[in-house]
Design a protein around this motif. Structure first.
Motif, PDB file in Angstrom:
ATOM      1  N   UNK B   7      -6.215  -3.698   5.039  1.00  0.00           N
ATOM      2  CA  UNK B   7      -4.552  -3.545   5.610  1.00  0.00           C
ATOM      3  C   UNK B   7      -3.392  -2.694   4.772  1.00  0.00           C
ATOM      4  N   UNK B   8      -3.164  -3.815   4.455  1.00  0.00           N
ATOM      5  CA  UNK B   8      -2.206  -4.096   3.471  1.00  0.00           C
ATOM      6  C   UNK B   8      -2.174  -2.828   2.317  1.00  0.00           C
ATOM      7  N   UNK B   9      -3.348  -2.712   1.768  1.00  0.00           N
ATOM      8  CA  UNK B   9      -3.944  -1.492   0.391  1.00  0.00           C
ATOM      9  C   UNK B   9      -2.367  -0.580   0.205  1.00  0.00           C
ATOM     10  N   UNK B  10      -2.765   0.353   1.264  1.00  0.00           N
ATOM     11  CA  UNK B  10      -2.227   1.785   1.486  1.00  0.00           C
ATOM     12  C   UNK B  10      -0.521   1.428   0.448  1.00  0.00           C
ATOM     13  N   UNK B  11       0.051   0.451   2.315  1.00  0.00           N
ATOM     14  CA  UNK B  11       1.559   0.142   1.656  1.00  0.00           C
ATOM     15  C   UNK B  11       2.226  -0.452  -0.018  1.00  0.00           C
ATOM     16  N   UNK B  12       1.208  -1.248  -0.499  1.00  0.00           N
ATOM     17  CA  UNK B  12       1.140  -1.812  -1.647  1.00  0.00           C
ATOM     18  C   UNK B  12       1.411  -0.254  -2.927  1.00  0.00           C
ATOM     19  N   UNK B  13       0.346   0.179  -2.294  1.00  0.00           N
ATOM     20  CA  UNK B  13      -0.058   1.302  -3.040  1.00  0.00           C
ATOM     21  C   UNK B  13       1.388   2.298  -3.632  1.00  0.00           C
ATOM     22  N   UNK B  14       1.786   2.300  -2.196  1.00  0.00           N
ATOM     23  CA  UNK B  14       3.023   3.301  -2.045  1.00  0.00           C
ATOM     24  C   UNK B  14       4.161   2.896  -2.400  1.00  0.00           C
ATOM     25  N   UNK B  16       5.659   1.584  -5.214  1.00  0.00           N
ATOM     26  CA  UNK B  16       6.769   1.846  -6.046  1.00  0.00           C
ATOM     27  C   UNK B  16       7.281   3.357  -6.122  1.00  0.00           C
ATOM     28  N   UNK B  17       6.284   3.730  -5.315  1.00  0.00           N
ATOM     29  CA  UNK B  17       7.385   5.334  -4.982  1.00  0.00           C
ATOM     30  C   UNK B  17       7.906   5.732  -4.338  1.00  0.00           C
ATOM     31  N   UNK B  18       8.014   4.078  -2.773  1.00  0.00           N
ATOM     32  CA  UNK B  18       9.275   4.329  -2.218  1.00  0.00           C
ATOM     33  C   UNK B  18      10.123   4.031  -2.825  1.00  0.00           C
ATOM     34  N   UNK B  19       9.473   2.724  -3.487  1.00  0.00           N
ATOM     35  CA  UNK B  19      10.572   2.305  -4.512  1.00  0.00           C
ATOM     36  C   UNK B  19      11.874   3.188  -5.646  1.00  0.00           C
ATOM     37  N   UNK B  20      10.911   3.958  -5.887  1.00  0.00           N
ATOM     38  CA  UNK B  20      11.917   5.023  -6.597  1.00  0.00           C
ATOM     39  C   UNK B  20      12.599   6.233  -6.290  1.00  0.00           C
TER      40      UNK B  20
END
Lengths: 415, 290
Positions: B7-14, B16-20
């Motif tokens: 469930x968390x994977x999509x959030x984890x993958x996203x 770095x992009x979100x932080x950047x």
């Protein structure tokens, strides 16, 4: 074994790195075109012979605007180069921000105070200490003329602005472009500067455009300056907007145009075209400015280094810049005259001789003034304001009064 | 555990992009806004001076010229591009021969960068090299076309070049829209006796509303960000007559050591973009909910 090897490698690297760093200078500059690049190469070789490495950090772009942008970002991130091509009041601005290195001991050892003219050494010092080394002195108030065009049109080379209008009209009537000009802000400012000096004289120039004195700026002289400047609009051709300065110079070279007002770097173009001074082209002071000299001094400013080895390399570089060989080679390539006084002048041509004589003479009469069009006289903000008004006025049909009013307002806002 | 990770994977993958995104976009936007209230000149300096830089900005005649130019440029650029793009799309949609080839030709300018467009048009519009010389060489010796070197007209040359570059793209957007319209609708209109013009005006164009909207948003932000075209075509000249706000911002922040004024002008530009985007996003999000 593998582990040991990597430890060994790391140890060697640590042992070597200070040594290799110790003898290297990283130099930011924008001298990338023909003659200039050759000059930089000469400095590099000279330093290499003394065991100092050279890491070239050239950022192309005529006025060095992109180079300055890169320099600012490097300085902000705490990683400035060893030396950078910075000139004029900008040296003081960098000094104020605490970035510049004190190279006073090199200067004292080599006796820079005696080698350099006072106006030049003042610019190189921050709070009384040398932080930069000058490489050359350009004279900006030159008029370049093609004598053949003048003969054909039955005109003579003008020495005052009033005469300029008369002679330019003759050239124009004979079907030539009277004044070769490139419509870029800095070129407009270069011509404007010559008019200010020719019409207003050195005292007015100094007061109004170096000290920013409001009384001088508000005087009738300013209107007169704009009057003359505005008259020049009719003597340039319609294609001038955006033209590069060297294209304008080539119009004089190939006999399409009669004259150009440009600093002594224009000489390089005549040289490359195989023309001889005195016969194929003539260099005279811009109208009404024969006793004056607007100087533009290029220099390298030195940045604080945490590494002692780098600081030593920096000092070696400072010393090399003021050496007789470098000053001669560099200035022969660049068309300017050496910043160092008392050098052998045999290798230089007649224009450079004129320039050297005018430099010494004008320094005694007060006619030696810094060029505002080339960032020597005022801060970037004020010179930008002058650029804006000059270029806007020159390209419009505004009256002289309006021009003068805009100038005063723009300078007041930028100060 | 595995389920949780999945469930968390999509959030984890996203992440770095979100932080950047947050740092590089919103972080720097905030930084610029902050800078615009300081007296920064050559380097950022955090001495706050209130609205001084904004006062300076609006007292600067060059900025006012740049703003005026922005209105002229944005308005003409959008209107002309939309009109030409729509016309091209309608003509192409009427089963012309060699449609594929024509489409490619009109779309081609889009593949060229603004710098190349600007340089090419600089030559075409130069009185001594381009159109004026051509027509004069043809025998019309009194012909004059000197917009490029005329202080009052220079901004229109930028409009010409930008329209040339972008109308093909607008055409493609409209063409896609036109192809999406159900043929039955048009046939029904024809059976009811509507003329072609009437069909387009009353049925097809109203259905193109989303395309109009999309095109306007894309074009207007191209207009506000325009920098390279001006730099290549006129260099902001003659004088500073064809400056746009982006050129002003660059000059003042980086060449003139007036970072505060530059930051203030960047903030004003941001407000301009927001003024267009916020209503658009608002209407988009609202229609999503319905």
């Amino acid at each position: 074994m593998k582990f040991k090897l990597s430890v060994l490698a790391a140890a060697t690297a640590m042992a070597i790195s200070p040594v290799s760093q110790a003898s290297e200078v990283e130099v930011l500059h924008w001298w990338t075109s023909g003659g200039e690049a050759a000059s930089v190469q000469f400095l590099k070789e000279k330093l290499n012979n003394e065991g100092v490495g050279w890491s070239d950090f050239a950022v192309a772009g005529g006025g060095g605007e992109s180079a300055m942008t890169v320099l600012k970002s490097r300085a902000i991130s705490g990683n400035p180069p060893t030396a950078a091509q910075i000139k004029g009041p900008s040296i003081q601005e960098w000094g104020d921000l605490g970035f510049l290195a004190d190279i006073n001991d090199v200067a004292t050892d080599a006796g820079w105070d005696d080698l350099l003219p006072g106006v030049v050494s003042d610019v190189m010092k921050f709070e009384g200490k040398y932080v930069a080394a000058p490489v050359n002195v350009h004279r900006v108030n030159w008029l370049w003329a093609n004598p053949e065009v003048f003969t054909k049109a039955g005109a003579t080379i003008p020495t005052t602005w009033d005469d300029f209008m008369v002679q330019a009209q003759k050239l124009k009537d004979a079907g030539f472009v009277a004044l070769a000009h490139g419509g870029q802000a800095w070129q407009d400012a270069t011509v404007f500067e010559a008019v200010v000096l020719g019409v207003g004289g050195a005292d007015y120039y100094q007061k109004a455009f170096v000290e920013g004195d409001m009384d001088a700026l508000n005087s009738a002289t300013t209107v007169e300056v704009f009057e003359t400047f505005g008259q020049l609009r009719q003597f340039i051709d319609a294609n001038s907007p955006g033209r590069d300065w060297n294209v304008a110079t080539s119009m004089v070279i190939n006999g399409e145009a009669g004259m150009q007002i440009m600093g002594d770097w224009a000489k390089g173009e005549f040289k490359v075209a195989g023309k001889n001074s005195g016969t194929d082209y003539v260099c005279v002071a811009a109208p009404g400015t024969s006793g004056s000299f607007t100087f533009n001094v290029d220099s390298f400013a030195f940045f604080n280094q945490s590494d002692a080895g780098k600081a030593d390399a920096q000092k070696a570089m400072a010393d090399a810049i003021l050496s007789v060989e470098f000053q001669e080679v560099f200035n022969l390539n660049k068309g300017s005259i050496p910043a160092r006084l008392g050098m052998d002048r045999a290798a230089f041509d007649s224009c450079a001789h004129d320039s050297m004589d005018a430099f010494v003479a004008s320094s005694q009469t007060g006619g030696l003034v810094p060029s505002f069009a080339h960032g020597m006289a005022v801060s970037e903000a004020v010179s930008g304001a002058i650029y804006d008004t000059a270029t806007n006025y020159f390209n419009s049909s505004d009256s002289a009064e309006e021009g003068a009013k805009q100038l005063v307002a723009a300078i007041a806002a930028a100060q | 555990m595995f389920k949780y990770l999945e469930n968390q994977l999509p959030k984890l993958v996203m992440a770095p992009t979100a932080i950047a995104m947050f740092v590089c976009m919103y972080g720097f936007i905030a930084w610029t806004v902050g800078l615009s209230f300081t007296k920064s000149r050559m380097m950022p300096q955090w001495d706050f001076v209130g609205l001084m830089q904004y006062e300076k900005l609006f007292a600067n005649p060059r900025w006012m010229v740049a703003l005026d130019n922005l209105w002229i440029f944005t308005f003409l650029f959008i209107v002309i591009s939309l009109f030409l793009g729509l016309m091209l799309a309608i003509f192409l949609d009427r089963n012309v021969r060699a449609e594929g080839a024509l489409r490619t030709i009109y779309l081609y300018p889009m593949a060229i960068s603004f710098v190349v467009t600007g340089t090419a048009w600089k030559w075409i519009l130069n009185p001594g090299l381009g159109i004026e010389k051509l027509v004069r060489d043809l025998g019309f010796t009194d012909f004059e076309f000197r917009w490029l070197v005329d202080q009052d007209m220079a901004i229109y040359t930028i409009v010409i070049a930008a329209v040339w570059q972008s109308s093909g793209f607008v055409m493609a957007m409209f063409l896609a829209g036109l192809r999406g319209i159900d043929d039955n609708l048009i046939k029904a209109a024809q059976i009811d006796g509507a003329s072609t013009t009437r069909t387009y005006w009353h049925i097809i164009l109203p259905m193109m509303k989303p395309v109009f909207f999309g095109a306007i948003v894309v074009l207007s932000h191209i207009a506000i960000k325009s920098f390279d075209l001006v730099q290549a075509l006129t260099g902001g000249g003659p004088g500073y007559a064809s400056d746009l706000p982006a050129n002003f911002m660059y000059t003042f922040a980086f060449n003139r050591a007036q970072m505060g004024v530059g930051a203030a002008s960047a903030v004003i530009m941001l407000c301009g973009v927001l003024a267009i985007l916020v209503p658009y996003l608002y209407s988009e999000l609202r229609s999503d909910k319905q």
